[in-house]
Write an enzyme that holds these catalytic residues in place. Structure first.
Site, PDB file in Angstrom:
ATOM      1  N   HIS A 193       0.825  -1.210   0.000  1.00  0.00           N
ATOM      2  CA  HIS A 193       0.000   0.000   0.000  1.00  0.00           C
ATOM      3  C   HIS A 193       0.858   1.259   0.000  1.00  0.00           C
ATOM      4  CE1 HIS A 193      -4.006   1.812   0.709  1.00  0.00           C
ATOM      5  NE2 HIS A 193      -3.314   2.776   1.284  1.00  0.00           N
ATOM      6  N   HIS A 248     -13.339   1.626   3.848  1.00  0.00           N
ATOM      7  CA  HIS A 248     -12.287   2.503   4.346  1.00  0.00           C
ATOM      8  C   HIS A 248     -12.715   2.888   5.761  1.00  0.00           C
ATOM      9  CE1 HIS A 248      -9.703   6.194   4.677  1.00  0.00           C
ATOM     10  NE2 HIS A 248      -8.836   5.243   4.380  1.00  0.00           N
ATOM     11  N   HIS A 287      -9.377  -2.516   6.603  1.00  0.00           N
ATOM     12  CA  HIS A 287     -10.189  -1.490   7.264  1.00  0.00           C
ATOM     13  C   HIS A 287     -11.528  -2.014   7.763  1.00  0.00           C
ATOM     14  CE1 HIS A 287      -8.226   2.533   6.625  1.00  0.00           C
ATOM     15  NE2 HIS A 287      -7.550   1.865   5.717  1.00  0.00           N
ATOM     16  N   HIS A 347      -2.249  -3.165   4.670  1.00  0.00           N
ATOM     17  CA  HIS A 347      -1.454  -2.222   5.479  1.00  0.00           C
ATOM     18  C   HIS A 347      -2.013  -2.186   6.902  1.00  0.00           C
ATOM     19  CE1 HIS A 347      -4.758   0.050   3.753  1.00  0.00           C
ATOM     20  NE2 HIS A 347      -4.474   1.162   4.420  1.00  0.00           N
TER      21      HIS A 347
END
Length: 439
Positions: free
Chosen positions: A44, A174, A220, A241
């Site tokens: 990422h 997200h 996320h 990430h």
């Protein structure tokens, strides 16, 4: 021309510095050798978003050889021996129900144009084999990951179109819920759960990603979503990430096999690495360098980052670990990891801690190559499966006042139309009352 000469001089000076440093540090010498043999694949990097923020994607006015307002540029990439990069096609949550698809397409476009503008440095990649080919040509394989399910606007057709444009992973959420999935802030207690994880349509998204060969990114999402996806997906998943929750108890990190308390529901949910590392669909956690996820504070160092690698190796093995620095997407980075050129420092630290060459090579890129290849094999196995064309129920997306209902049954759209008409009538009546009172 002058800028290229300056870049070449800077690179030569850096290489000379590395040669001296390596001579003094045998672990760095070994790290650079391993990185010349196995591609470092980072999960990422938000450079495309910086190009949007700083230049409104006007790549013609940017020189990535000399750009110095980002964590990433071409000299830094070369210095950091970055073999492959998933560039993030990210747009913020405030685009949801508005122009998220358009803005995401523009981010996909800027990655393509980066590769076209700098063909000696970047090679656009869409497969595990492409990564190997780019590495053999001393280029950085450039892949695309879309960060946030809001970018597909609850459309499987949009998901498929983005895959055709080269997108090879989708982060399911997200920092906002979508109409079909809950995001990590639900576990933190600051967002309400809307779907108890994934809705039925969310499960359709997961299965369609398996059919396409698109990697599922859980970086996320809530713990509930993590477990649901691991139960459903035929292909391995990634955390592009995220770091280790046991080291830094932040809801963006990946929990250990231990029980994780979820404040919102005052219950416990369990995420087990056993699912993540199961033989048939072994996934990967790509460690994030953001200080807030490394130490849960504003400061961190290389040793703190290595602690996350060590912990994941201890509880699940070195074969589910990768790098996901989150450069150009974060504001605070560890001392010694200030930009992408510094990543070899982590590799040297792992060697200093006793990691074997095989373990380091696995974390550098072999684990991601395995995951990518496995996802491609699932895709090939499902080649005769038809695309899913069952749309999300209109009631789950009609909160968007700009969304039309073409194609949905008349009884559904009629009901929606009646509600809209009633709302309009009430508004007009209220305006009339206000006008009368004013008179």
């Amino acid at each position: 021309m002058l800028s290229k000469v300056i870049s070449a001089v800077c690179l030569t000076l850096w290489v000379s510095h590395c040669a001296v440093s390596a001579a003094e540090d045998p672990f760095m010498t070994k790290a650079l050798k391993l990185m010349s043999e196995t591609p470092l694949i980072d999960g990422h990097n938000d450079l495309p978003w910086q190009l949007r923020k700083q230049f409104n994607n006007q790549l013609n006015v940017v020189d990535l050889n000399t750009l110095n307002t980002t964590h990433t540029n071409i000299p830094k990439i070369k210095q950091g021996k970055l073999g492959a990069q998933f560039w993030s096609a990210y747009v913020p949550c405030d685009t949801q129900y508005k122009d998220a698809v358009r803005q995401t397409l523009e981010q996909i476009d800027v990655v393509h144009r980066m590769c076209e503008k700098y063909p000696d440095n970047f090679m656009f990649a869409t497969s595990a084999q492409d990564i190997r080919t780019a590495f053999s040509q001393n280029k950085t394989a450039s892949l695309i990951g879309v960060e946030g399910g809001h970018s597909i606007d609850s459309s499987l057709g949009t998901l498929r179109t983005m895959y055709q444009l080269g997108v090879r992973y989708l982060t399911l959420t997200h920092s906002c819920n979508t109409p079909w999935a809950d995001n990590w802030l639900v576990d933190e207690g600051s967002d309400p759960s809307e779907h108890n994880g994934l809705s039925q349509f969310g499960k359709q998204v997961v299965m369609e990603m398996n059919r396409l060969g698109m990697l599922i990114d859980l970086a996320h999402v809530t713990v509930k979503v993590m477990n649901q996806v691991l139960d459903m997906s035929e292909a391995p998943v990634i955390f592009s990430h995220s770091s280790a929750y046991s080291i830094c108890k932040h809801a963006r990190n990946v929990p250990s096999p231990k029980i994780v308390n979820v404040p919102l529901e005052k219950t416990t949910k369990i995420f087990t690495f056993e699912k993540l590392k199961s033989r048939e669909k072994k996934g990967i956690v790509m460690v994030n360098f953001y200080n807030d996820y490394v130490t849960c504070s504003k400061t961190a160092n290389i040793s703190d980052v290595a602690d996350h690698f060590d912990h994941i190796k201890k509880v699940a093995g070195a074969d589910i670990i990768g790098f996901g620095g989150d450069y150009d997407g974060v504001t605070r980075l560890p001392e010694g990891l200030e930009d992408v050129s510094k990543v070899p420092n982590v590799v040297a630290e792992l060697l200093r801690r006793g990691w074997t060459d095989e373990e380091v090579n696995a974390a550098l890129g072999n684990n991601l190559l395995r995951v990518f290849t496995d996802a491609e094999e699932v895709r090939d196995k499902l080649t005769n499966k038809k695309p899913d064309d069952v749309p999300i129920p209109y009631a789950e997306v009609n909160k968007n006042s700009c969304r039309t209902s073409h194609g949905y049954p008349d009884d559904v759209t009629g009901a929606a139309s009646s509600l809209s008409t009633l709302a309009l009538q009430l508004t007009l009546a209220l305006q009339g009352l206000l006008l009368l009172s004013a008179l």
